[in-house]
Design a protein around this motif. Structure first.
Motif, mmCIF file in Angstrom:
data_model
loop_
_atom_site.group_PDB
_atom_site.id
_atom_site.type_symbol
_atom_site.label_atom_id
_atom_site.label_comp_id
_atom_site.label_asym_id
_atom_site.label_seq_id
_atom_site.Cartn_x
_atom_site.Cartn_y
_atom_site.Cartn_z
ATOM 1 N N LYS A 40 18.728 -4.406 6.753
ATOM 2 C CA LYS A 40 17.767 -3.425 7.268
ATOM 3 C C LYS A 40 16.758 -3.059 6.184
ATOM 4 C CE LYS A 40 21.028 -0.548 8.700
ATOM 5 N NZ LYS A 40 21.717 0.606 9.346
ATOM 6 N N ALA A 41 17.230 -2.874 4.972
ATOM 7 C CA ALA A 41 16.337 -2.531 3.871
ATOM 8 C C ALA A 41 15.339 -3.654 3.595
ATOM 9 C CB ALA A 41 17.149 -2.215 2.617
ATOM 10 N N ALA A 42 15.807 -4.884 3.653
ATOM 11 C CA ALA A 42 14.914 -6.025 3.420
ATOM 12 C C ALA A 42 13.833 -6.095 4.493
ATOM 13 C CB ALA A 42 15.728 -7.319 3.385
ATOM 14 N N ALA A 43 14.207 -5.801 5.740
ATOM 15 C CA ALA A 43 13.230 -5.820 6.827
ATOM 16 C C ALA A 43 12.165 -4.743 6.623
ATOM 17 C CB ALA A 43 13.938 -5.618 8.160
ATOM 18 N N LEU A 44 12.576 -3.581 6.150
ATOM 19 C CA LEU A 44 11.609 -2.515 5.911
ATOM 20 C C LEU A 44 10.676 -2.868 4.755
ATOM 21 C CD1 LEU A 44 13.765 0.690 6.425
ATOM 22 C CD2 LEU A 44 12.065 -0.294 7.952
ATOM 23 N N ARG A 45 11.209 -3.499 3.722
ATOM 24 C CA ARG A 45 10.329 -3.917 2.618
ATOM 25 C C ARG A 45 9.342 -4.974 3.090
ATOM 26 N NH1 ARG A 45 15.232 -3.154 -0.344
ATOM 27 N NH2 ARG A 45 15.788 -5.357 -0.093
ATOM 28 N N ALA A 46 9.794 -5.854 3.967
ATOM 29 C CA ALA A 46 8.873 -6.857 4.527
ATOM 30 C C ALA A 46 7.805 -6.187 5.387
ATOM 31 C CB ALA A 46 9.659 -7.878 5.349
ATOM 32 N N ALA A 47 8.196 -5.162 6.152
ATOM 33 C CA ALA A 47 7.231 -4.442 6.980
ATOM 34 C C ALA A 47 6.200 -3.730 6.111
ATOM 35 C CB ALA A 47 7.963 -3.440 7.870
ATOM 36 N N ALA A 48 6.649 -3.126 5.013
ATOM 37 C CA ALA A 48 5.713 -2.478 4.089
ATOM 38 C C ALA A 48 4.749 -3.502 3.502
ATOM 39 C CB ALA A 48 6.482 -1.769 2.977
ATOM 40 N N GLY A 49 5.261 -4.679 3.179
ATOM 41 C CA GLY A 49 4.403 -5.734 2.672
ATOM 42 C C GLY A 49 3.345 -6.145 3.678
ATOM 43 N N GLN A 50 3.721 -6.210 4.946
ATOM 44 C CA GLN A 50 2.767 -6.574 5.992
ATOM 45 C C GLN A 50 1.713 -5.484 6.183
ATOM 46 O OE1 GLN A 50 2.238 -9.304 7.822
ATOM 47 N NE2 GLN A 50 3.870 -10.472 6.818
ATOM 48 N N LEU A 51 2.106 -4.218 6.036
ATOM 49 C CA LEU A 51 1.126 -3.136 6.130
ATOM 50 C C LEU A 51 0.066 -3.283 5.044
ATOM 51 C CD1 LEU A 51 3.504 -0.117 6.835
ATOM 52 C CD2 LEU A 51 1.750 -0.994 8.391
ATOM 53 N N ARG A 52 0.486 -3.644 3.848
ATOM 54 C CA ARG A 52 -0.474 -3.827 2.757
ATOM 55 C C ARG A 52 -1.317 -5.086 2.978
ATOM 56 N NH1 ARG A 52 4.290 -2.145 -0.330
ATOM 57 N NH2 ARG A 52 3.982 0.020 -0.979
ATOM 58 N N LEU A 53 -0.652 -6.141 3.441
ATOM 59 C CA LEU A 53 -1.362 -7.402 3.663
ATOM 60 C C LEU A 53 -2.441 -7.251 4.734
ATOM 61 C CD1 LEU A 53 -1.368 -10.461 2.928
ATOM 62 C CD2 LEU A 53 0.219 -10.803 4.838
ATOM 63 N N ARG A 54 -2.177 -6.439 5.729
ATOM 64 C CA ARG A 54 -3.102 -6.277 6.859
ATOM 65 C C ARG A 54 -3.944 -5.007 6.734
ATOM 66 N NH1 ARG A 54 -0.407 -8.766 12.040
ATOM 67 N NH2 ARG A 54 0.996 -10.307 11.123
ATOM 68 N N ALA A 55 -4.101 -4.508 5.532
ATOM 69 C CA ALA A 55 -4.800 -3.240 5.332
ATOM 70 C C ALA A 55 -6.216 -3.254 5.909
ATOM 71 C CB ALA A 55 -4.848 -2.903 3.840
ATOM 72 N N ASP A 56 -6.941 -4.315 5.697
ATOM 73 C CA ASP A 56 -8.330 -4.372 6.194
ATOM 74 C C ASP A 56 -8.368 -4.254 7.705
ATOM 75 O OD1 ASP A 56 -9.266 -4.613 3.620
ATOM 76 O OD2 ASP A 56 -9.553 -6.797 3.710
ATOM 77 N N ALA A 57 -7.473 -4.956 8.386
ATOM 78 C CA ALA A 57 -7.459 -4.917 9.856
ATOM 79 C C ALA A 57 -7.059 -3.527 10.355
ATOM 80 C CB ALA A 57 -6.498 -5.971 10.400
ATOM 81 N N ILE A 58 -6.089 -2.908 9.670
ATOM 82 C CA ILE A 58 -5.635 -1.580 10.091
ATOM 83 C C ILE A 58 -6.742 -0.550 9.884
ATOM 84 C CG2 ILE A 58 -3.996 0.274 9.600
ATOM 85 C CD1 ILE A 58 -1.964 -1.955 8.839
ATOM 86 N N LEU A 59 -7.414 -0.602 8.747
ATOM 87 C CA LEU A 59 -8.481 0.363 8.478
ATOM 88 C C LEU A 59 -9.680 0.132 9.393
ATOM 89 C CD1 LEU A 59 -8.322 0.542 4.580
ATOM 90 C CD2 LEU A 59 -7.440 2.192 6.250
ATOM 91 N N ASP A 60 -9.943 -1.117 9.743
ATOM 92 C CA ASP A 60 -11.022 -1.394 10.698
ATOM 93 C C ASP A 60 -10.676 -0.819 12.068
ATOM 94 O OD1 ASP A 60 -13.530 -2.850 11.496
ATOM 95 O OD2 ASP A 60 -12.088 -3.852 12.828
#
Length: 427
Positions: A40-60
């Motif tokens: 579960k912890a690994a999945a959350l770290r991966a999700a956090a990584g995806q939030l950072r990776l997709r920052a431009d799309a999220i902010l847009d």
């Protein structure tokens, strides 16, 4: 919900939509309940990584929501709740990672006992199951709710407000990518794909599929959920929070706390809405002047209004108002007894605080005020799961049953009894 910034398309069959989502969530919850902590912890770290990776799309996506919200005339407080920037999005990802580092409550033993007949009993924490979360404005709730749900072994069905529809979808897509990357069921975190109000009704009626509903929003949202829900509700009510300045309060400390408690962020539920000043407090005008200088509108009773021409008269409604804006009501009271009487009559049982150097007064206040969070010499803006070391929160529960105060991992679990015998039969 106030925003009409997005065209809402009707759902042909909202009950069928929610039934399908609920069935998939229940299957995911069954699997999550036994997933090891490390996974579960690994999945959350991966999700956090995806939030950072997709920052431009999220902010847009958030910029589109902000533009529509401004055109729809949302208040400054609502716009502040909605707005994302690099710092806030980074904080959202950090919060997801923080949840991954917290102790896993699932399987935690609460207590144990051995009966006279030799049977060993224990209570252990287990997930609630499927949690439906209905919320407004704040896109960070999408990530917080998903992270807390996953770590506590629950599947979540999220229904965000129409004003944040693009932001929520972009954040959810990042979270789903993190789950898929980690091999956990993507159906563990679902976002209702439509904004039609009928889908909310279907979610509230989803007995057998949804185990609990958590509303996070204004009075109208919470009232609707409580009126229509056919599943248990964990309510988060208004933050009509009080700051009482006792006669033994340090004036400089009182000024700093009053300004921070009201003005740090006016649109959060932990913001102070009413300041009560003991008639024995030596510097009431300093409090008023500091608030006015910080850009706050002050509404006061007759005594407070007489202190400064910058104070407007408070109406009877002001004492029961959650402004979520740069407005505060201020009243003079006769000592602790007067403060307690006012708080008892007007508090929403969310967060109330006292400023005093008198330890006896402080302990009485902490003991006698019946709110989910009671503070001494601290800003009510600390009423937050992250500030309490919980990583994040679903909301602050103001009721008495199941959970109270910031609802985080432990609040998203229940317990079951385990009984281990050696062949005992009941006489």
């Amino acid at each position: 919900m106030t925003a009409k910034a997005h065209t809402l398309s009707p759902v042909p069959d909202p009950d069928a939509l929610i039934a399908d989502m609920g069935a998939r969530a229940r299957a995911a919850a069954k699997r999550l309940a036994v997933v090891p902590t490390a996974e579960k912890a690994a999945a959350l770290r991966a999700a956090a990584g995806q939030l950072r990776l997709r920052a431009d799309a999220i902010l847009d996506a958030n910029r589109r929501d902000m533009a529509a919200a401004k055109a729809a005339g949302l208040s400054a407080a609502m716009l502040d709740r909605l707005r994302l920037d690099d710092t806030r999005l980074g904080g959202i990802a950090d919060a997801v990672e923080a949840v991954a580092a917290l102790p896993d409550p699932v399987g935690m033993e609460i207590d144990r006992a051995v009966r006279p007949n030799g049977m060993a009993l224990s209570r252990v924490r287990v997930p609630l199951g499927v949690v439906g979360i209905i919320y407004e404005s704040r896109p960070n709730v999408t990530a917080d709710a998903a992270a807390l749900g996953l770590m506590s072994g629950n599947a979540v069905i999220l229904r965000g407000g129409s004003e944040a529809v693009n932001s929520n979808r972009a954040i959810h897509a990042a979270l789903a990518a993190g789950l898929a990357e980690s091999g956990l069921p993507v159906d563990a975190v679902q976002l209702v794909p439509v904004q039609d109000r009928a889908a909310v009704g279907a979610l509230l009626r989803a007995q057998g599929l949804v185990d609990i509903i958590i509303p996070r929003g204004g009075k109208s949202l919470v009232a609707r959920v409580q009126d229509e829900a056919r599943v248990p509700v964990l309510a988060h009510l208004d933050g009509i929070n009080h700051l009482y300045l006792d006669g033994a309060a340090d004036p400089a400390k009182a000024v700093a706390l009053a300004v921070n408690a009201k003005m740090r962020r006016t649109g959060v539920c932990g913001a102070t809405e009413t300041i009560l000043i003991d008639r024995a407090f030596p510097a009431p005008l300093a409090i008023v002047d500091a608030l006015v200088a910080a850009g706050c509108e002050v509404r006061g009773d007759k005594e407070v209004a007489a202190l400064s021409p910058h104070v407007g008269p408070a109406s009877a409604n002001d004492w029961d108002c959650e402004y979520l804006d740069a407005i505060v009501s201020v009243a003079m009271v006769d000592g602790l007894a007067g403060a307690l009487a006012h708080i008892d009559a007007h508090s929403s049982k969310h967060t109330d605080a006292v400023v005093t150097e008198d330890a006896g007064i402080a302990e009485r206040f902490l003991s006698e005020v019946d709110s989910a969070i009671v503070m001494h010499n601290a800003s009510t803006q600390f009423a937050d799961g992250g500030e309490f070391g919980l990583g994040a929160e679903i909301g602050i529960a103001t009721g008495r049953l199941h959970a109270r105060g910031p609802v985080a991992l432990e609040g998203l679990t229940t317990y079951k009894w385990l009984v281990r015998g050696t062949g005992q039969v009941r006489p």
